[in-house]
Write a protein that holds these residues in place. Structure first.
Motif, PDB file in Angstrom:
ATOM      1  N   TYR A  64       0.693  -1.207  -0.021  1.00  0.00           N
ATOM      2  CA  TYR A  64      -0.076  -0.022   0.023  1.00  0.00           C
ATOM      3  C   TYR A  64       0.857   1.132  -0.104  1.00  0.00           C
ATOM      4  O   TYR A  64       0.477   2.260  -0.772  1.00  0.00           O
TER       5      TYR A  64
ATOM      6  N   GLN B 203      -0.490   5.753  -7.100  1.00  0.00           N
ATOM      7  CA  GLN B 203      -1.634   5.509  -7.938  1.00  0.00           C
ATOM      8  C   GLN B 203      -2.899   5.533  -6.909  1.00  0.00           C
ATOM      9  O   GLN B 203      -3.901   5.781  -7.364  1.00  0.00           O
ATOM     10  N   HIS B 204      -2.603   5.228  -5.447  1.00  0.00           N
ATOM     11  CA  HIS B 204      -3.870   5.463  -4.649  1.00  0.00           C
ATOM     12  C   HIS B 204      -4.449   6.798  -4.810  1.00  0.00           C
ATOM     13  O   HIS B 204      -5.597   6.668  -4.766  1.00  0.00           O
ATOM     14  N   HIS B 205      -3.491   7.660  -4.590  1.00  0.00           N
ATOM     15  CA  HIS B 205      -4.066   9.132  -4.638  1.00  0.00           C
ATOM     16  C   HIS B 205      -4.691   9.773  -5.724  1.00  0.00           C
ATOM     17  O   HIS B 205      -4.890  10.588  -5.920  1.00  0.00           O
ATOM     18  N   ARG B 206      -4.873   8.870  -6.838  1.00  0.00           N
ATOM     19  CA  ARG B 206      -5.325   9.451  -8.151  1.00  0.00           C
ATOM     20  C   ARG B 206      -6.786   9.146  -7.922  1.00  0.00           C
ATOM     21  O   ARG B 206      -7.655   9.738  -8.537  1.00  0.00           O
ATOM     22  N   ARG B 207      -7.218   8.304  -6.895  1.00  0.00           N
ATOM     23  CA  ARG B 207      -8.709   8.094  -6.581  1.00  0.00           C
ATOM     24  C   ARG B 207      -9.141   8.631  -5.382  1.00  0.00           C
ATOM     25  O   ARG B 207     -10.144   8.754  -5.028  1.00  0.00           O
ATOM     26  N   LYS B 208      -7.937   8.861  -4.189  1.00  0.00           N
ATOM     27  CA  LYS B 208      -8.570   9.209  -3.091  1.00  0.00           C
ATOM     28  C   LYS B 208      -7.696  10.198  -2.584  1.00  0.00           C
ATOM     29  O   LYS B 208      -6.521  10.238  -2.638  1.00  0.00           O
ATOM     30  N   THR B 209      -8.497  11.111  -2.031  1.00  0.00           N
ATOM     31  CA  THR B 209      -7.603  12.559  -1.403  1.00  0.00           C
ATOM     32  C   THR B 209      -6.850  11.742  -0.139  1.00  0.00           C
ATOM     33  O   THR B 209      -7.262  10.955   0.493  1.00  0.00           O
TER      34      THR B 209
ATOM     35  N   ASP C 245      -9.429  12.002   2.685  1.00  0.00           N
ATOM     36  CA  ASP C 245     -10.271  10.826   2.734  1.00  0.00           C
ATOM     37  C   ASP C 245      -9.559   9.467   3.351  1.00  0.00           C
ATOM     38  O   ASP C 245     -10.311   8.809   3.983  1.00  0.00           O
ATOM     39  N   GLU C 246      -8.400   9.365   2.817  1.00  0.00           N
ATOM     40  CA  GLU C 246      -7.640   8.323   3.199  1.00  0.00           C
ATOM     41  C   GLU C 246      -7.333   8.433   4.638  1.00  0.00           C
ATOM     42  O   GLU C 246      -7.614   7.172   5.402  1.00  0.00           O
TER      43      GLU C 246
END
Length: 151
Positions: free
Chosen positions: A116, A122-128, A131-132
């Motif tokens: 992770y 890559q993860h933060h292309r979908r979630k701020t 929010d994380e």
């Protein structure tokens, strides 16, 4: 028991002050992650991964049995903030946020958390980041006041 033995895996998360993208340059970000890992290791924390994005970091390490999490976080923030200010003049206003999140990780989930951290971009292309972080607080059932969560 004659020996004191412990392995407390910790997933540490904290950001830059006001989410300013101080670490947007990949080389500086990599140097910062390396610096943080070195400080963790000098405080007897077995460190598996340090990563993150332009405005925050994640670290996966085994908390030293000789130091508290508060002391570890204070030291890595203090020393890394002082260090980056010597790198270039443009980092003279660098600051970490005041708070942090530290979450326990079971031995069976260490590789999952490591992966992770490795894939933060890559993860933060979908979630701020916000929010994380809220999702971590919810998953760990930590009560918080949104007014004091960000600085």
């Amino acid at each position: 028991m004659a020996q004191s033995l412990a392995r407390l895996w910790t997933h540490l998360i904290f950001g830059t002050k006001e989410r300013y993208p101080f670490l947007s340059e990949p080389a500086v970000r990599a140097d910062m992650h390396g610096y943080l890992a070195t400080v963790l290791r000098t405080h007897d924390c077995l460190t598996l991964e340090v990563g993150g994005c332009a405005d925050h970091v994640h670290a996966l390490f085994a908390l030293s049995r000789n130091h508290s999490i508060a002391l570890i976080v204070k030291e890595i923030k203090r020393t890394s903030s002082a260090w980056i200010k010597t790198v270039e003049r443009r980092y003279s206003k660098f600051h970490w946020q005041n708070g942090y999140g530290a979450f326990s990780v079971s031995q069976s989930h260490v590789n999952q958390v490591r992966n992770y951290i490795l894939h933060q971009e890559q993860h933060h292309r979908r979630k701020t980041f916000q929010d994380e972080f809220r999702a971590f607080l919810k998953r760990y059932e930590i009560e918080y006041d949104e007014r004091y969560l960000w600085d």
